[in-house]
Design an enzyme around this catalytic site. Structure first.
Site, PDB file in Angstrom:
ATOM      1  N   ARG A  30       0.886  -1.160  -0.113  1.00 19.00           N
ATOM      2  CA  ARG A  30       0.005  -0.083   0.079  1.00 19.00           C
ATOM      3  C   ARG A  30       1.100   1.350   0.046  1.00 19.00           C
ATOM      4  O   ARG A  30       1.976   1.305   0.618  1.00 19.00           O
ATOM      5  CB  ARG A  30      -0.804   0.011   1.074  1.00 19.00           C
ATOM      6  CG  ARG A  30      -1.879  -0.914   1.160  1.00 19.00           C
ATOM      7  CD  ARG A  30      -3.025  -1.058   2.129  1.00 19.00           C
ATOM      8  NE  ARG A  30      -3.762  -2.097   2.380  1.00 19.00           N
ATOM      9  CZ  ARG A  30      -4.796  -2.662   1.413  1.00 19.00           C
ATOM     10  NH1 ARG A  30      -5.021  -1.825   0.482  1.00 19.00           N
ATOM     11  NH2 ARG A  30      -5.344  -3.774   1.433  1.00 19.00           N
ATOM     12  N   ASP A  31       0.270   2.309  -0.648  1.00 16.30           N
ATOM     13  CA  ASP A  31       1.121   3.718  -0.842  1.00 16.30           C
ATOM     14  C   ASP A  31       1.011   4.036   0.396  1.00 16.30           C
ATOM     15  O   ASP A  31      -0.176   4.236   1.237  1.00 16.30           O
ATOM     16  CB  ASP A  31       0.504   4.317  -1.983  1.00 16.30           C
ATOM     17  CG  ASP A  31       1.417   5.485  -2.374  1.00 16.30           C
ATOM     18  OD1 ASP A  31       2.059   5.586  -3.411  1.00 16.30           O
ATOM     19  OD2 ASP A  31       1.657   6.373  -1.426  1.00 16.30           O
ATOM     20  N   VAL A  99      10.429   7.987  -6.903  1.00 15.35           N
ATOM     21  CA  VAL A  99      11.255   6.870  -6.622  1.00 15.35           C
ATOM     22  C   VAL A  99      11.620   6.163  -7.902  1.00 15.35           C
ATOM     23  O   VAL A  99      10.737   6.019  -8.596  1.00 15.35           O
ATOM     24  CB  VAL A  99      10.399   6.169  -5.838  1.00 15.35           C
ATOM     25  CG1 VAL A  99      11.177   4.923  -5.527  1.00 15.35           C
ATOM     26  CG2 VAL A  99       9.873   6.677  -4.798  1.00 15.35           C
ATOM     27  N   HIS A 103       7.553   1.487 -10.705  1.00 15.96           N
ATOM     28  CA  HIS A 103       6.376   1.025 -10.037  1.00 15.96           C
ATOM     29  C   HIS A 103       4.904   1.419 -10.798  1.00 15.96           C
ATOM     30  O   HIS A 103       4.909   2.519 -11.382  1.00 15.96           O
ATOM     31  CB  HIS A 103       6.274   1.565  -8.624  1.00 15.96           C
ATOM     32  CG  HIS A 103       6.755   2.995  -8.483  1.00 15.96           C
ATOM     33  ND1 HIS A 103       7.851   3.474  -8.843  1.00 15.96           N
ATOM     34  CD2 HIS A 103       6.030   4.034  -8.187  1.00 15.96           C
ATOM     35  CE1 HIS A 103       7.742   4.909  -8.708  1.00 15.96           C
ATOM     36  NE2 HIS A 103       6.630   5.255  -8.423  1.00 15.96           N
TER      37      HIS A 103
HETATM   38  P1  AMP Z   1       6.008   8.268  -7.720  1.00 18.45           P
HETATM   39  O1  AMP Z   1       5.867   9.636  -7.520  1.00 18.45           O
HETATM   40  O2  AMP Z   1       5.294   8.059  -9.121  1.00 18.45           O
HETATM   41  O3  AMP Z   1       7.620   8.052  -7.785  1.00 18.45           O
HETATM   42  O4  AMP Z   1       5.309   7.634  -6.679  1.00 18.45           O
HETATM   43  C1  AMP Z   1       6.131   7.306  -5.450  1.00 18.45           C
HETATM   44  C2  AMP Z   1       5.101   6.773  -4.401  1.00 18.45           C
HETATM   45  O5  AMP Z   1       5.800   6.116  -3.482  1.00 18.45           O
HETATM   46  C3  AMP Z   1       4.257   8.000  -3.942  1.00 18.45           C
HETATM   47  O6  AMP Z   1       2.900   7.876  -4.112  1.00 18.45           O
HETATM   48  C4  AMP Z   1       4.623   7.815  -2.245  1.00 18.45           C
HETATM   49  O7  AMP Z   1       3.604   8.231  -1.576  1.00 18.45           O
HETATM   50  C5  AMP Z   1       5.010   6.380  -2.328  1.00 18.45           C
HETATM   51  N1  AMP Z   1       5.824   6.055  -1.268  1.00 18.45           N
HETATM   52  C6  AMP Z   1       6.861   6.878  -0.692  1.00 18.45           C
HETATM   53  N2  AMP Z   1       7.446   6.332   0.296  1.00 18.45           N
HETATM   54  C7  AMP Z   1       6.746   5.120   0.543  1.00 18.45           C
HETATM   55  C8  AMP Z   1       6.823   4.071   1.638  1.00 18.45           C
HETATM   56  N3  AMP Z   1       7.731   3.893   2.516  1.00 18.45           N
HETATM   57  N4  AMP Z   1       5.934   3.214   1.501  1.00 18.45           N
HETATM   58  C9  AMP Z   1       4.942   3.300   0.526  1.00 18.45           C
HETATM   59  N5  AMP Z   1       4.692   4.071  -0.445  1.00 18.45           N
HETATM   60  C10 AMP Z   1       5.747   5.157  -0.318  1.00 18.45           C
END
Ligand code: AMP
Length: 117
Positions: A30-31, A99, A103
């Site tokens: 989960r996000d 990140v 994903h």
């Molecule tokens: P993006 O902006 O497409 O790279 O999405 C990265 C996603 O990772 C974002 O929606 C964040 O909320 C999520 N995220 C960051 N750190 C974590 C974590 N420790 N566990 C779960 N989701 C995360």
């Protein structure tokens, strides 16, 4: 695997996360900052920065099969397979990829069409 990659560390279970399903080459969790009632991230176990890099990975077909199996299974288990869902992969800075580990965002459980509800 990249030592300093957050999602590699989640895959290795060095960083805690709410993992909801796993396959040999991919996992789903989960996000941490959900943008919808259902917001799950599906990631390959291997460190692959973006979709653009996936094509050069030898087992890309197996990885994609696991990712889309997870999408399908989770849509059913989260109760959004009939109502509908959105699958998003941001590629690069301008798209908002924060990140650098491939994903897919699986989002559902609220209206996301047009006009906004
Ligand atoms: P993006 O902006 O497409 O790279 O999405 C990265 C996603 O990772 C974002 O929606 C964040 O909320 C999520 N995220 C960051 N750190 C974590 C974590 N420790 N566990 C779960 N989701 C995360």
């Amino acid at each position: 695997m990249a030592d300093d990659c957050l999602f590699c560390r989640i895959v290795r279970k060095e960083v805690g996360s709410d993992i909801i399903d796993e396959k040999p080459t991919a996992i789903a969790f989960r996000d941490v900052s959900p943008q919808a009632p259902v917001h799950v991230l599906i990631v390959p176990r291997e460190h692959i920065p973006t979709i653009a890099d996936l094509i050069s990975v030898p087992n890309s077909c197996e990885i994609l099969s696991d990712i889309f199996s997870l999408v399908n299974d989770i849509a059913v288990s989260e109760g959004i397979s009939q109502s509908g869902y959105r699958l998003v992969a941001n590629v690069g800075e301008e798209a908002g990829q924060a990140v650098d580990h491939l994903h897919f965002h699986l989002l559902g459980g609220r209206f996301m069409g047009w006009p906004p509800g």
